[in-house]
Design a protein around this motif. Structure first.
Motif, PDB file in Angstrom:
ATOM      1  N   ILE A 294      33.770  82.533  60.209  1.00 30.39           N
ATOM      2  CA  ILE A 294      33.996  83.508  59.140  1.00 30.39           C
ATOM      3  C   ILE A 294      35.465  83.880  58.983  1.00 30.39           C
ATOM      4  O   ILE A 294      35.786  84.900  58.377  1.00 30.39           O
ATOM      5  CB  ILE A 294      33.143  84.792  59.339  1.00 30.39           C
ATOM      6  CG1 ILE A 294      33.387  85.409  60.722  1.00 30.39           C
ATOM      7  CG2 ILE A 294      31.657  84.505  59.150  1.00 30.39           C
ATOM      8  CD1 ILE A 294      32.671  86.741  60.942  1.00 30.39           C
TER       9      ILE A 294
ATOM     10  N   ASP B 237      39.059  93.316  57.221  1.00 29.86           N
ATOM     11  CA  ASP B 237      38.150  92.159  57.291  1.00 29.86           C
ATOM     12  C   ASP B 237      37.156  92.304  58.446  1.00 29.86           C
ATOM     13  O   ASP B 237      36.728  91.326  59.021  1.00 29.86           O
ATOM     14  CB  ASP B 237      38.979  90.865  57.442  1.00 29.86           C
ATOM     15  CG  ASP B 237      38.154  89.606  57.205  1.00 29.86           C
ATOM     16  OD1 ASP B 237      37.077  89.694  56.591  1.00 29.86           O
ATOM     17  OD2 ASP B 237      38.603  88.525  57.627  1.00 29.86           O
TER      18      ASP B 237
ATOM     19  N   LYS C  65      31.486  95.256  57.386  1.00 33.60           N
ATOM     20  CA  LYS C  65      31.513  95.638  55.969  1.00 33.60           C
ATOM     21  C   LYS C  65      31.028  97.076  55.741  1.00 33.60           C
ATOM     22  O   LYS C  65      31.492  97.745  54.820  1.00 33.60           O
ATOM     23  CB  LYS C  65      30.671  94.659  55.140  1.00 33.60           C
ATOM     24  CG  LYS C  65      30.995  93.182  55.386  1.00 33.60           C
ATOM     25  CD  LYS C  65      32.466  92.852  55.307  1.00 33.60           C
ATOM     26  CE  LYS C  65      32.826  91.570  56.024  1.00 33.60           C
ATOM     27  NZ  LYS C  65      34.243  91.447  56.374  1.00 33.60           N
TER      28      LYS C  65
ATOM     29  N   ASP D  98      39.063  91.323  52.558  1.00 27.83           N
ATOM     30  CA  ASP D  98      38.263  90.117  52.357  1.00 27.83           C
ATOM     31  C   ASP D  98      36.821  90.503  52.021  1.00 27.83           C
ATOM     32  O   ASP D  98      36.407  91.643  52.230  1.00 27.83           O
ATOM     33  CB  ASP D  98      38.300  89.268  53.637  1.00 27.83           C
ATOM     34  CG  ASP D  98      37.692  87.879  53.443  1.00 27.83           C
ATOM     35  OD1 ASP D  98      37.837  87.302  52.351  1.00 27.83           O
ATOM     36  OD2 ASP D  98      37.075  87.358  54.397  1.00 27.83           O
ATOM     37  N   ASN D  99      36.082  89.559  51.478  1.00 26.92           N
ATOM     38  CA  ASN D  99      34.657  89.748  51.188  1.00 26.92           C
ATOM     39  C   ASN D  99      34.386  90.823  50.134  1.00 26.92           C
ATOM     40  O   ASN D  99      33.366  91.498  50.181  1.00 26.92           O
ATOM     41  CB  ASN D  99      33.870  90.060  52.476  1.00 26.92           C
ATOM     42  CG  ASN D  99      34.134  89.018  53.549  1.00 26.92           C
ATOM     43  OD1 ASN D  99      34.881  89.288  54.498  1.00 26.92           O
ATOM     44  ND2 ASN D  99      33.569  87.856  53.404  1.00 26.92           N
TER      45      ASN D  99
HETATM   46 MG    MG Z   1      35.943  88.026  55.963  1.00 25.04          MG
END
Ligand code: MG
Ligand code: SAH
Ligand code: DHB
Length: 221
Positions: free
Chosen positions: A41, A139, A142, A165-166
């Protein structure tokens, strides 16, 4: 007129080859991460290079990263720093932190990069004493993204950058922010994070749809 969506993968490969080739350290790190069973990831080379460009654009000297994993993104960003620059990266897993420290040393970045072991939710408040940072990259878990954004707003200087990110999905793309009523708490939290970024009067922000989505915000001066 409806037309077929192009397959973007050859273009992503082109960007990697042309703008973001990995050197031996990054390539060997990625190989070691795979054989050591680290989760797959880490950001890709094109996101690593984008983070490097952002750091250079604001002449970043001090960078904060939340979520180290094997040190892949940390190495990309630290390479944008001047010799006396500093990147502090936070990691909750002792195995990941040990792996990352080893590769950061192999990259010749030991003096510029500090891997702090612990839960970012505990490590961030004391970093008030080491602020300001020019840039932060979020990152890690979440569910904590909204909370991380609040802390980054306290730690990053006016004119600095907060990236995450994400912002569109996690790597499997099984769930994404396009879902209007997501059940997944991670997706709900990322959508809350994106709303906070987009709505904050202190930020000018957007999501760049590269890989799983990179949210980028500039802190108002
Ligand atoms: Mg990520
Ligand atoms: N930025 C890395 C990938 C990070 S993956 C790269 O692109 O190379 C997410 C990392 O966050 C994992 O290593 C995980 O252990 C870590 N993490 C998860 N929750 C955390 C928390 N509360 N505090 C610190 N790190 C956390
Ligand atoms: C996950 C975490 C990430 O940071 C990522 O880029 C992809 C997936 C995850 O926890 O599943």
């Amino acid at each position: 007129m409806a037309s077929e969506l192009p397959d973007l993968r050859p273009l992503a490969d082109y960007i990697r080859r042309t703008f973001a080739p990995e050197d031996d350290v990054l390539r060997d790190l990625a190989r070691d991460a795979e054989s050591s069973g680290l989760p797959d990831i880490a950001v890709g080379p094109e996101v690593g290079k984008l983070l490097q460009v952002l750091a250079r654009a604001i002449d970043a000297r001090r960078i904060l990263e939340i979520g180290t994993l094997g040190g892949y993104s940390a190495i990309w960003m630290a390479r944008a720093l001047p010799r006396d620059g500093k990147l502090i990266t936070l990691e909750i897993s002792p195995e990941h932190a040990i792996f990352a420290r080893r590769w950061i040393e192999r990259a010749g970045l030991k003096r510029r990069v500090e891997v702090k072991l612990g839960d970012a939710r505990e490590l961030l408040p004391p970093l008030r004493r080491q602020k300001p940072f020019d840039m932060a990259f979020i990152d890690a878990d979440k569910e904590s993204y909204p909370w991380y954004l609040e802390w980054c707003l306290k730690l990053v200087r006016p004119g600095g950058i907060i990236a995450a990110d994400n912002a569109l999905a996690t790597s499997e793309w099984t769930v994404s922010v396009a879902d209007l009523h997501p059940a997944d708490p991670a997706v709900r939290a990322v959508k809350e994070f994106n709303r906070m970024m987009a709505g904050s009067k202190l930020l000018t922000s957007v999501v760049i749809p590269v890989r799983e989505g990179l949210a980028v915000a500039v802190v108002s001066k």
